[in-house]
Design a protein around this motif. Structure first.
Motif, PDB file in Angstrom:
ATOM      1  N   ALA A  23       0.832  -1.199   0.000  1.00 24.80           N
ATOM      2  CA  ALA A  23       0.000   0.000   0.000  1.00 24.80           C
ATOM      3  C   ALA A  23       0.866   1.247   0.000  1.00 24.80           C
ATOM      4  N   ASN A  24       0.410   2.258  -0.727  1.00 26.06           N
ATOM      5  CA  ASN A  24       1.148   3.506  -0.830  1.00 26.06           C
ATOM      6  C   ASN A  24       0.162   4.658  -0.704  1.00 26.06           C
ATOM      7  N   GLY A  25       0.137   5.275   0.487  1.00 19.72           N
ATOM      8  CA  GLY A  25      -0.795   6.360   0.723  1.00 19.72           C
ATOM      9  C   GLY A  25      -2.230   5.861   0.679  1.00 19.72           C
ATOM     10  N   ARG A  26      -3.047   6.498  -0.164  1.00 19.40           N
ATOM     11  CA  ARG A  26      -4.431   6.069  -0.298  1.00 19.40           C
ATOM     12  C   ARG A  26      -4.592   4.867  -1.225  1.00 19.40           C
ATOM     13  N   LYS A  27      -3.542   4.534  -1.941  1.00 20.96           N
ATOM     14  CA  LYS A  27      -3.611   3.417  -2.878  1.00 20.96           C
ATOM     15  C   LYS A  27      -3.446   2.107  -2.129  1.00 20.96           C
ATOM     16  N   ALA A  28      -4.439   1.249  -2.246  1.00 18.33           N
ATOM     17  CA  ALA A  28      -4.404  -0.024  -1.533  1.00 18.33           C
ATOM     18  C   ALA A  28      -3.364  -0.959  -2.132  1.00 18.33           C
ATOM     19  N   GLY A  29      -2.851  -1.838  -1.305  1.00 13.47           N
ATOM     20  CA  GLY A  29      -1.884  -2.817  -1.765  1.00 13.47           C
ATOM     21  C   GLY A  29      -2.547  -3.935  -2.553  1.00 13.47           C
ATOM     22  N   VAL A  30      -1.735  -4.668  -3.274  1.00 17.55           N
ATOM     23  CA  VAL A  30      -2.209  -5.794  -4.082  1.00 17.55           C
ATOM     24  C   VAL A  30      -1.427  -7.028  -3.672  1.00 17.55           C
ATOM     25  N   ALA A  31      -2.130  -8.105  -3.381  1.00 14.42           N
ATOM     26  CA  ALA A  31      -1.480  -9.330  -2.947  1.00 14.42           C
ATOM     27  C   ALA A  31      -0.722  -9.974  -4.100  1.00 14.42           C
ATOM     28  N   ALA A  32       0.282 -10.763  -3.766  1.00 10.69           N
ATOM     29  CA  ALA A  32       1.058 -11.480  -4.772  1.00 10.69           C
ATOM     30  C   ALA A  32       0.203 -12.557  -5.441  1.00 10.69           C
ATOM     31  N   VAL A  33       0.509 -12.830  -6.706  1.00  8.18           N
ATOM     32  CA  VAL A  33      -0.200 -13.860  -7.469  1.00  8.18           C
ATOM     33  C   VAL A  33       0.837 -14.745  -8.147  1.00  8.18           C
ATOM     34  N   PHE A  34       0.879 -16.009  -7.750  1.00  6.10           N
ATOM     35  CA  PHE A  34       1.763 -16.983  -8.382  1.00  6.10           C
ATOM     36  C   PHE A  34       0.911 -18.193  -8.755  1.00  6.10           C
ATOM     37  N   ASN A  35       0.495 -18.217 -10.019  1.00  4.08           N
ATOM     38  CA  ASN A  35      -0.428 -19.244 -10.467  1.00  4.08           C
ATOM     39  C   ASN A  35       0.238 -20.613 -10.581  1.00  4.08           C
ATOM     40  N   THR A  36      -0.603 -21.618 -10.614  1.00  3.75           N
ATOM     41  CA  THR A  36      -0.133 -22.984 -10.790  1.00  3.75           C
ATOM     42  C   THR A  36      -0.398 -23.432 -12.222  1.00  3.75           C
ATOM     43  N   ALA A  37       0.349 -24.422 -12.652  1.00  5.56           N
ATOM     44  CA  ALA A  37       0.239 -24.905 -14.027  1.00  5.56           C
ATOM     45  C   ALA A  37       0.585 -26.377 -14.073  1.00  5.56           C
ATOM     46  N   LEU A  38       0.176 -27.016 -15.171  1.00  5.85           N
ATOM     47  CA  LEU A  38       0.634 -28.367 -15.473  1.00  5.85           C
ATOM     48  C   LEU A  38       1.835 -28.247 -16.400  1.00  5.85           C
TER      49      LEU A  38
END
Length: 436
Positions: free
Chosen positions: A274-289
């Motif tokens: 998060a930076n000031g009024r801008k909310a943070g974004v969680a990490a995304v690490f997708n799975t694959a075959l």
């Protein structure tokens, strides 16, 4: 529920949904069986599984005798065990028109073809193109005549476009054939392409990918790879990759190297704080075959030589290590696919370790066969510390979600039977022997 492209999250739950649409039903059924497993009795589960399997088989765009047998098997299983819902007070009876209608699906498919040819989605979509858009294009006065003229003009443009496309394709085919003939004139006998015993050219399964021209994360250090991307075994994995694929690499990777990383293909995006009024974004690490053995996969296709993995980083190999034609992916393995559970019919995997550390390697991204969805294997009581962002790290066992889309269902449920008859994927009828 771990995230996956194309999966809808019901962030406020489903109890507050007052009126369910067909789309919401489809979104819910993608995860329904994974949620029910362990939360209800197996007598109830086998009824739900039989009905959802029937729904997926019925959506196939083409059928064989084996797929129709599987469809009939699902229907028999449902009707043999549906009374458990009456005993539990879930429902009073099954005199429901839709349940009667599915009795005729198999005969109808045999007579008229697959169900996607006569469902209501096509005319509903055409209603938008032929009616709503035409009405909005009119001045709302004598709109029927204006709509008919509008459609006539659009059809004329479609015909013209199709004709021009046909011309361009014929020209491309002509040029291609001329180039091939020129090449064959210069081929010696020893240079002729390999052919099978029947004289036809061999056909192999191939994998393609799309990736951005420029990497959005530039000069990412090895330390940042470990802290922000979770690639804790990056240096050992890259060293092993270079020894196997570029043995004459002039340098060895070290902690002072930096790499250009991509965030798409399979999503591998670090956390944004998060930076000031801008909310943070969680990490995304997708799975694959991921394809373990390319030769086995090319020859057999289906789920042969596929294994689940989580993608942590996608990067280009820096030029100081040598030249490699494809971008690379740092992945963490899950355990190999064994036989699916008899009751759930889904494969169960867990994190793979090597010397008490996560089993991580680097592979070219053309080995990523398809994005995939893993669901945490729950019991009746779900761990309350799990969230959609941390469940892949905290859960111990996972289901490979066969129901995330029709294509995945056909690969894991149907193709596994037809292409590997010795490696049998259990159908709902087979689970009945475990019910006491």
């Amino acid at each position: 529920m771990a995230g996956c492209p194309g999966l809808r999250h019901f962030k406020k739950g489903i109890s507050g949904v007052s009126q369910w649409t067909g789309t919401e039903h489809k979104e819910m059924q993608k995860v329904f069986l994974g949620v029910l497993a362990g939360a209800v009795s197996w007598e109830v589960y086998v009824v739900a599984r039989a009905l959802i399997d029937f729904i997926y088989y019925a959506q196939f765009q083409s059928h064989t005798s084996k797929s129709l047998d599987a469809l009939e098997n699902c229907l028999k299983t449902f009707h043999q065990h549906k009374d458990i819902l009456i005993k539990l007070g879930v429902h009073e009876h099954f005199n429901i028109p839709k349940l009667h209608a599915i009795l005729h699906y198999i005969n109808t498919i045999q007579a008229l073809g697959s169900t996607d040819g006569y469902d209501s989605e096509s005319p509903e979509h055409l209603h938008i193109e032929f009616t709503k858009e035409g009405y909005h294009a009119s001045n709302k006065c004598d709109y029927v005549e204006q709509m008919a003229l509008w459609l006539q003009r659009r059809e004329a443009m479609w015909i013209r476009e199709g004709y021009m496309l046909w011309l361009s394709e014929n020209m491309e085919d002509l040029v291609r054939r001329e180039k091939i003939m020129d090449r064959w004139e210069w081929l010696d006998e020893e240079d002729e392409p390999d052919v099978d015993n029947d004289g036809s050219a061999p056909h192999h399964a191939t994998l393609t990918y799309n990736i951005a021209k420029r990497a959005p994360f530039c000069n990412v250090s090895v330390e940042d790879l470990a802290t922000n991307f979770g690639a804790t075994e990056f240096i050992p994995a890259l060293t092993t990759f270079l020894h196997e694929h570029i043995p004459d690499s002039p340098v060895e990777p070290g902690p002072h190297d930096s790499f250009d990383l991509f965030k798409q293909c399979i999503r591998a995006i670090p956390e944004v704080k998060a930076n000031g009024r801008k909310a943070g974004v969680a990490a995304v690490f997708n799975t694959a075959l991921v394809v373990e053995n390319a030769t086995d996969y090319q020859q057999a296709g289906g789920i042969a030589s596929l294994r689940a993995a989580q993608v942590r980083a996608i990067f280009m190999l820096p030029p100081q290590f040598g030249s490699y034609p494809h971008p690379l992916a740092y992945i963490e393995w899950f355990t190999p696919l064994g036989q699916p559970e008899a009751r759930t019919g889904m494969h169960v995997v867990s994190r793979s370790t090597h010397h008490s550390r996560r089993n991580a390697i680097i592979v070219p991204i053309n080995r990523l066969a398809r994005g995939y969805h893993l669901m945490a294997k729950c019991r009746a009581q779900i761990e309350r510390t799990w969230t959609s962002h941390n469940v892949l790290e905290r859960a111990k066992y996972f289901y490979l979600n066969s129901y995330i889309d029709i294509d995945t269902f056909s690969v894991l449920k149907y193709l596994a039977i037809t292409t590997h008859p010795t490696k049998r994927i259990l159908l709902p009828q087979s689970a009945l022997g475990t019910i006491k």
